[in-house]
Design an enzyme around this catalytic site. Sequence first.
Site, PDB file in Angstrom:
ATOM      1  N   ASP A 108       6.299  -0.969   7.104  1.00 38.07           N
ATOM      2  CA  ASP A 108       6.054   0.147   6.303  1.00 38.07           C
ATOM      3  C   ASP A 108       6.987   1.285   6.711  1.00 38.07           C
ATOM      4  O   ASP A 108       7.572   2.049   5.900  1.00 38.07           O
ATOM      5  CB  ASP A 108       4.611   0.487   5.994  1.00 38.07           C
ATOM      6  N   ASP A 166      16.409  22.703 -28.734  1.00 39.91           N
ATOM      7  CA  ASP A 166      15.865  23.854 -28.215  1.00 39.91           C
ATOM      8  C   ASP A 166      15.469  24.751 -29.089  1.00 39.91           C
ATOM      9  O   ASP A 166      14.810  26.037 -28.945  1.00 39.91           O
ATOM     10  CB  ASP A 166      17.146  24.745 -27.544  1.00 39.91           C
ATOM     11  N   GLU A 190       0.871  -1.239  -0.108  1.00 35.45           N
ATOM     12  CA  GLU A 190       0.099   0.144   0.009  1.00 35.45           C
ATOM     13  C   GLU A 190       0.850   1.571  -0.120  1.00 35.45           C
ATOM     14  O   GLU A 190       0.282   2.537  -0.468  1.00 35.45           O
ATOM     15  CB  GLU A 190      -0.875   0.083   1.302  1.00 35.45           C
ATOM     16  N   ASP A 233      13.081  21.380 -33.467  1.00 29.03           N
ATOM     17  CA  ASP A 233      13.080  20.245 -32.592  1.00 29.03           C
ATOM     18  C   ASP A 233      11.861  19.832 -31.992  1.00 29.03           C
ATOM     19  O   ASP A 233      11.632  18.760 -31.434  1.00 29.03           O
ATOM     20  CB  ASP A 233      14.199  20.407 -31.484  1.00 29.03           C
ATOM     21  N   ASN A 248       2.467  -5.135   9.843  1.00 31.22           N
ATOM     22  CA  ASN A 248       2.665  -4.367   8.542  1.00 31.22           C
ATOM     23  C   ASN A 248       2.789  -3.103   8.722  1.00 31.22           C
ATOM     24  O   ASN A 248       3.761  -2.334   7.807  1.00 31.22           O
ATOM     25  CB  ASN A 248       1.300  -4.489   7.934  1.00 31.22           C
ATOM     26  N   ASP A 254      21.830  17.913 -30.923  1.00 34.50           N
ATOM     27  CA  ASP A 254      22.307  18.747 -31.904  1.00 34.50           C
ATOM     28  C   ASP A 254      23.938  18.959 -31.573  1.00 34.50           C
ATOM     29  O   ASP A 254      24.052  18.499 -30.280  1.00 34.50           O
ATOM     30  CB  ASP A 254      21.712  20.084 -32.229  1.00 34.50           C
ATOM     31  N   ASN A 278       6.188 -14.112   4.579  1.00 30.33           N
ATOM     32  CA  ASN A 278       5.408 -14.151   5.578  1.00 30.33           C
ATOM     33  C   ASN A 278       4.257 -14.382   5.891  1.00 30.33           C
ATOM     34  O   ASN A 278       3.385 -15.011   6.520  1.00 30.33           O
ATOM     35  CB  ASN A 278       5.936 -12.854   6.782  1.00 30.33           C
TER      36      ASN A 278
END
Length: 831
Positions: A676, A579, A275, A583, A672, A317, A647
Amino acid sequence: MDAEAGSPLSPDSAAGAIGLTGVEAQRRAREFGPNEFRPRRTRSPMGELLRRFRSPLVLILLAASLVSAFSGQVASFAIILSMVVLSVAIDFVQEHRAGRAAEALTRRVQVHATVIRDGKPLSLAVARLVPGDVVLLSPGSLIPGDGRLLEANGLHVNEALLTGEPFPVEKQPGAQTGDQGPDDLFMGTSVVSGSATMRIRRTGASTEIGKIARTIAAEPAPTNFERGTRAFGMLVMRLTAFMVLFVLLVNAALHRPLLDSFLFAIALAVGLTPELLPMIVSVTLAHGALRLSSRHVIVKRLAAIEGLGSMDVLCTDKTGTLTLAKIRLDRAVDVAGAESPETLEMAYLNSAFQAGIRTPLDEAILAGKTVDPAPWTKVAELPFDFERRRVSVLLHRGDRRLLIVKGAPEDLLALTTHYASADGAAPCIFDEGARAAASSRLEALGTAGLRVLGVAYRTFEGDRIQAGDEQDLMLAGFVTFVDPPKPGAAQALAALAASGVEVKILTGDGAPVTLRLCESLGVPVRGALTGTEIDRLDDAALAARVENTSIFCRVNPAQKNRIVHILKWRGHVVGFLGDGINDAPALHSADVSLSVNNAVDVAKEAADLILLRRDLEVVHQGVLEGRRTFVNIRKYILMGTSSNFGNMFSMAGASLFLPFLPLLPTQILLNNLLYDVSEIPIPLDHADAEEVARPQKWDMTLIRNFMWTMGPVSSLFDFLTFYVLLTLFTADESLFRTGWFIESLATQVLVIFVIRTRGNPFASRPSAALAVTSLAVIAVALALPFTPAAAALGFEAPPPLYFGVLVVLVVAYLVLAETAKRFFYRRLARV
């Protein structure tokens, strides 16, 4: 939006011609909104926070907490609710901060327009313009809204975005009939040459391009990374659905309480679900954007950072990238190679009177020679375009009217019928011998490393010119320029090559000068193609040539775009650095588009990343940062698909033979959550040098194989822990859950230091934040059974012997995990 004619300071009123007042502009901004045809959805912080409660998993957990409350399990209700709130809060704070940082960086490179407010010119972001604004336009400007011309001086506009026609269209103010006239200007088109003043009539979604965008509403094609994370999410979803159904069926068959089984299955689903992945991705990308900003790269689109790390071909270029872009006029010569003041004078007049974007070559001509243009009057102009590759001006002086043409010398030779003799006598016929001599002279100049422009002219009758008039020319000669190689360019090219990025040069210059530059930089050239040769190749033939071609010379915008598409079709992740107006198509097509801060508006708008310093070393640093970002995101995924999956698999398996749930739902959720928390600093972690040495691409096969390799190792030690707890300690429900909770969390967290590197964990230094957070989480897990909250959580204090056994189990697990990891990368991984 569209302002109504006749309203105060409306676009059609006389007062509107001098621009809006600041007060009126603010009123119109409130009325019409921002000048964006796809307005960004902005949510308040509270709205962002509440949006996270719409997640299906969060809603299920909230429902589970309510069921717990109504069934009298107040402790479970409080624990589940607090965990949901804490998880959502962490996610919200991290993503909100990351989003604000990214927006702040994007604002630094917004496209601006010069607008008249309160009678004075003012530079404002295009999004802040409103109907009725008077805007000043110059070459390279993007038209910031639909409107009408008030004044124009040689204005030519590229409307290919709307019409598909690549040639510039001349615009002149004139009488309008109805709502829309032939000389209206449209948002998103761009000024090729000339200058003008326009008045905006429509902004945002009411513009022509806004209506098209609203109708199509096409999302950008997902990147390889985005497709990969989606595939990973589907894999996890399938595994989660299987595991949850399996657990529910087993518990139902064993006649266990329905509520406990339901909560256990939900907690198992949460444990399997990564999550934090959206938050980890957002924060890691935002952190990468901040690091890139310190390296002079501003990120406009966060997903482009991953593309930068995956890029294996960079098209660019040479001017300003491989050279200093400090172009200096060298000399002007005639066809025979002698100094030619006439050629220089003609070139000067052409550059002085042309109204388009002045290139560095024009600036060098104007700086290198002073010619008094006062006796001359400009009659007409045919601006430069990338098909003709030349610019023509029609000038008048007394009874003499000249059409002066300046551009690509190879093209001018094809249009020439005469040339000026060295002694100034009668013009000479440009026969095959003279053409061959001129071509040889041109090649010699290029081989000497000089950039070359051709200059030709003819007498002309009439007031308007078109492309067909550029013929029967008299060749005056050639103007040459020096553009020295950039110091450090050779090292930057070598660094990119060593990092697995091949640089391909796409230039409008000829092959000889480009080859000489590469030679002076020590850059190996594997092959060269010209634009003419490219046009003779079909896609299959070009695809076969691009792999072994380093430089593409005399290429126009369509050819640049075609090269980018072919390289992508060949499986490359292509970056494009440009630029100019020419392009823009290739920038749109590339996987990663880069421009510079002083680029024309069209290029800046198309780019994903903006370089504040035009230097290939900056690009190289950006590539390494993109790879570092990619590696850190992949770390989280590999961790979640190994120990976490192992697990959860162990938990599902244990429910088959244990007479009780191996962990209570609240304990699974707590496990959990703590895990996290230990992974939150991953965006700040270091990446090994070997990980950033080569392009990084999403590999779902590697992730799946890693899960099937490392997950069983985790499960093996879980089952070994079960055996020790049940036989050595004859553990009851409470002690079993406590012992396994500590062991599972300790192994999950500590294996982070094994998985985060492909090499030796002791040689690869983790970030201080990751190390401190991980150790702190383990300390919390060890301390929980001894706190007042232990009883409410279902824990009890383990005997001292348990901690000795725990150390042995954890060390053995880490050793086996390291062994399995090395085996995987040596034998199974697709490197």
